[in-house]
Scaffold this motif. Structure first.
Motif, PDB file in Angstrom:
ATOM      1  N   ARG A  14       0.807  -1.227   0.000  1.00  0.00           N
ATOM      2  CA  ARG A  14       0.000   0.000   0.000  1.00  0.00           C
ATOM      3  C   ARG A  14       0.842   1.281   0.000  1.00  0.00           C
ATOM      4  O   ARG A  14       0.298   2.383  -0.070  1.00  0.00           O
ATOM      5  N   THR A  15       2.140   1.161   0.090  1.00  0.00           N
ATOM      6  CA  THR A  15       2.985   2.354   0.061  1.00  0.00           C
ATOM      7  C   THR A  15       2.675   3.206  -1.164  1.00  0.00           C
ATOM      8  O   THR A  15       2.357   2.686  -2.245  1.00  0.00           O
ATOM      9  N   GLY A  16       2.796   4.507  -0.995  1.00  0.00           N
ATOM     10  CA  GLY A  16       2.580   5.396  -2.130  1.00  0.00           C
ATOM     11  C   GLY A  16       3.798   5.541  -3.022  1.00  0.00           C
ATOM     12  O   GLY A  16       3.697   6.033  -4.150  1.00  0.00           O
ATOM     13  N   ASP A  17       4.969   5.115  -2.529  1.00  0.00           N
ATOM     14  CA  ASP A  17       6.207   5.225  -3.313  1.00  0.00           C
ATOM     15  C   ASP A  17       6.361   3.990  -4.188  1.00  0.00           C
ATOM     16  O   ASP A  17       7.109   3.056  -3.884  1.00  0.00           O
TER      17      ASP A  17
ATOM     18  N   GLY B 112       0.673  -3.929 -15.404  1.00  0.00           N
ATOM     19  CA  GLY B 112      -0.247  -4.609 -14.509  1.00  0.00           C
ATOM     20  C   GLY B 112       0.290  -4.949 -13.135  1.00  0.00           C
ATOM     21  O   GLY B 112      -0.397  -5.598 -12.342  1.00  0.00           O
ATOM     22  N   HIS B 113       1.497  -4.526 -12.823  1.00  0.00           N
ATOM     23  CA  HIS B 113       2.092  -4.837 -11.523  1.00  0.00           C
ATOM     24  C   HIS B 113       2.698  -3.578 -10.903  1.00  0.00           C
ATOM     25  O   HIS B 113       3.129  -2.672 -11.608  1.00  0.00           O
ATOM     26  N   PHE B 114       2.727  -3.581  -9.564  1.00  0.00           N
ATOM     27  CA  PHE B 114       3.364  -2.491  -8.840  1.00  0.00           C
ATOM     28  C   PHE B 114       4.800  -2.859  -8.478  1.00  0.00           C
ATOM     29  O   PHE B 114       5.106  -4.012  -8.158  1.00  0.00           O
ATOM     30  N   TYR B 115       5.664  -1.845  -8.533  1.00  0.00           N
ATOM     31  CA  TYR B 115       7.074  -2.005  -8.167  1.00  0.00           C
ATOM     32  C   TYR B 115       7.489  -0.796  -7.327  1.00  0.00           C
ATOM     33  O   TYR B 115       6.903   0.287  -7.436  1.00  0.00           O
ATOM     34  N   SER B 116       8.492  -0.979  -6.514  1.00  0.00           N
ATOM     35  CA  SER B 116       9.055   0.151  -5.783  1.00  0.00           C
ATOM     36  C   SER B 116       9.635   1.154  -6.769  1.00  0.00           C
ATOM     37  O   SER B 116      10.188   0.772  -7.805  1.00  0.00           O
ATOM     38  N   ASP B 117       9.518   2.427  -6.433  1.00  0.00           N
ATOM     39  CA  ASP B 117      10.110   3.451  -7.296  1.00  0.00           C
ATOM     40  C   ASP B 117      11.518   3.830  -6.838  1.00  0.00           C
ATOM     41  O   ASP B 117      12.090   4.805  -7.328  1.00  0.00           O
ATOM     42  N   LYS B 118      12.086   3.042  -5.922  1.00  0.00           N
ATOM     43  CA  LYS B 118      13.391   3.365  -5.353  1.00  0.00           C
ATOM     44  C   LYS B 118      14.524   2.715  -6.127  1.00  0.00           C
ATOM     45  O   LYS B 118      14.354   1.669  -6.762  1.00  0.00           O
TER      46      LYS B 118
ATOM     47  N   VAL C 162      16.337   2.621 -18.765  1.00  0.00           N
ATOM     48  CA  VAL C 162      16.002   3.925 -18.198  1.00  0.00           C
ATOM     49  C   VAL C 162      15.416   3.725 -16.802  1.00  0.00           C
ATOM     50  O   VAL C 162      14.478   2.932 -16.619  1.00  0.00           O
ATOM     51  N   PRO C 163      15.954   4.391 -15.767  1.00  0.00           N
ATOM     52  CA  PRO C 163      15.412   4.241 -14.414  1.00  0.00           C
ATOM     53  C   PRO C 163      13.920   4.555 -14.366  1.00  0.00           C
ATOM     54  O   PRO C 163      13.460   5.541 -14.956  1.00  0.00           O
ATOM     55  N   VAL C 164      13.169   3.722 -13.672  1.00  0.00           N
ATOM     56  CA  VAL C 164      11.713   3.905 -13.615  1.00  0.00           C
ATOM     57  C   VAL C 164      11.349   5.231 -12.962  1.00  0.00           C
ATOM     58  O   VAL C 164      10.269   5.782 -13.214  1.00  0.00           O
ATOM     59  N   GLN C 165      12.247   5.768 -12.121  1.00  0.00           N
ATOM     60  CA  GLN C 165      11.959   7.038 -11.440  1.00  0.00           C
ATOM     61  C   GLN C 165      11.822   8.192 -12.429  1.00  0.00           C
ATOM     62  O   GLN C 165      11.237   9.232 -12.094  1.00  0.00           O
TER      63      GLN C 165
END
Length: 450
Positions: free
Chosen positions: A76-79, A85-91, A268-271
């Motif tokens: 549930r983190t916002g970062d 279709g999937h969530f990944y950390s933006d770090k 390319v970095p996802v950030q």
């Protein structure tokens, strides 16, 4: 006027291996005390989107064998970013990969990550961020051997960095800024070793490695790597060994690039891809992302004020910088013993600070002052050495008075480096207001109740 012997400059340029004598017995006792202090000053709970995002990657890699954080308790983190279709950390990946190496045996023995006061989070933070904090302080102390400071004064200046600045505060939680600060401190030590002619190639390799690790965890800190590369090229004694300095860069970049490719199919970095932050329910508006737009006019003036000396004032939360910065500028003079190093530090500090002031708008989120600038502290604090080398008692009294204030501020930060800003726009006030809740959580944790 603060006096420094001309012999110092000759000694620094000529090099003198005797200046790298073993750590004194007094310093060993101090570092032993700092190790104990470190053990009891790790905040054993995930308190922000930022560390939740990194823990999500660590948990997903070890427990679910994937980079996707969909199955993590921290999902549930916002970062985070949304890709195919999937969530990944933006770090950035490096800190999480290091954390995963620590978590792997813990998980195998049933010590799992989770919210609340959590043993796995404590051990991961202790064996990464906090251990490197201690190693960074040892490196900083060793760096000071090239100054005219006595061993006792080197210890005091090391303590000033270690417990009298936000470096102490941010060593209590899992974050990339404290890691980067430690790696910068270690890299700077090896730069000075190389300048003294001590195994130039190996020392420059180590300097490049640690500066690259810092930049791989905190991208703007790559400026430190670049600045000291120019420093190496400008010194005829080091120039022929410059390849050793560059060699670690691809070694540290490859893991991060592979993670980016695995996640998005691109290097390319996802950030940097704004569209990845746009998903149903996203907390991120495109214009709110750092780098999305340039601050101007009245907003820039107000933002700069509060970032440096206002509500979030980095200088106020690190009061020894009010002494260090004038001394850094003073050291730029060609007759000063560390004018080369001072020029590099200025050349990297100004653009890093300016970048965030111009292209960010959230004061580094919910945090105790501006966490983005923490990696610069070891470099800036080095230039406090003339005060403790001075014969003027008044200057030393000033140093220790400001040091005491900085230590008090840093300790209050330990309550929660990710300050709960809804309680107050002033992080120090917000932290003080959370003391009852902090004590209650600690009591429940010690009694084994949820």
């Amino acid at each position: 006027m603060i006096e420094t012997s001309e012999a110092v400059e000759r000694a620094v340029d000529a090099g003198r291996p005797s200046s790298w004598a073993p750590v004194s017995r007094a310093a060993l006792w101090v570092f032993a005390g700092l190790a104990i202090l470190g053990i009891v000053t790790v905040l054993p709970t995930v308190n922000s989107w930022s560390d939740a995002s990194r823990m999500a990657t660590i948990q997903s890699l070890v427990d679910f064998h994937t980079l996707s954080i969909d199955q993590s308790v921290f999902h549930r983190t916002g970062d985070k970013v949304f890709i195919d279709g999937h969530f990944y950390s933006d770090k950035l990946a490096v800190p999480s990969l290091i954390g995963a190496a620590v978590y792997y045996p813990l998980s195998a023995f049933g010590v799992k990550l989770g919210y609340g006061w959590n043993l796995a989070y404590y051990v991961i933070t202790l064996l990464t961020v906090k251990v490197l904090w201690l190693i960074g302080l040892i490196a900083f102390y060793r760096s000071l051997t090239v100054t005219p400071l006595s061993d006792r004064m080197r210890i005091w200046l090391t303590l000033a960095l270690g417990v009298g600045s936000l470096y102490f505060t941010w060593s209590a939680t899992f974050n990339n800024h404290s890691l980067a600060a430690s790696w910068v401190a270690i890299g700077f030590y090896f730069v000075l070793r190389a300048r003294h002619g001590l195994r130039k190639g190996r020392s420059l390799f180590a300097a490049g490695l640690f500066f690259a690790l810092a930049g791989g965890s905190d991208v703007p800190i790559l400026a430190v790597f670049g600045g000291f590369f120019l420093y190496v090229l400008a010194d005829k004694r080091l120039r022929s060994h410059a390849a050793w300095y560059l060699l670690p860069l691809p070694l540290t970049a490859i893991p991060a690039l592979l993670v980016n490719y695995r996640i998005s199919g691109s290097l390319v970095p996802v950030q940097l891809v704004t569209s990845y932050f746009q998903y149903p329910g996203t907390p991120w508006k495109p214009q709110a992302l750092t780098g999305a737009g340039m601050n101007q006019g009245a907003f820039l003036a107000e933002y700069t004020y509060h970032a440096l000396i206002g509500r979030r004032g980095f200088l106020l939360y690190n009061p020894l910088l009010f002494l260090a910065l004038p001394l850094l500028v003073r050291e730029l003079g060609g007759s000063r013993p560390f004018h080369r190093e001072a020029r590099v530090v200025c050349a990297v500090t100004v653009p890093i600070v300016a970048y965030y002031l111009l292209y960010s708008n959230n004061y580094s989120g919910w945090s105790y002052s501006i966490r983005w600038f923490v990696p610069l502290l070891p470099l800036l604090f080095f230039f406090l050495y003339p005060i403790l080398a001075s014969k003027f008692v008044t200057l030393k009294v000033l140093f220790f008075t400001v040091f005491a204030a900085g230590a008090a501020i840093a300790v209050i930060g330990l309550i929660n480096p990710w300050s709960f800003m809804r309680l107050s726009p002033y992080p120090i006030v917000a932290n003080l207001r959370t003391i009852p809740e902090f004590l209650e959580d600690a009591r429940h944790a010690l009694l084994g109740r949820q």
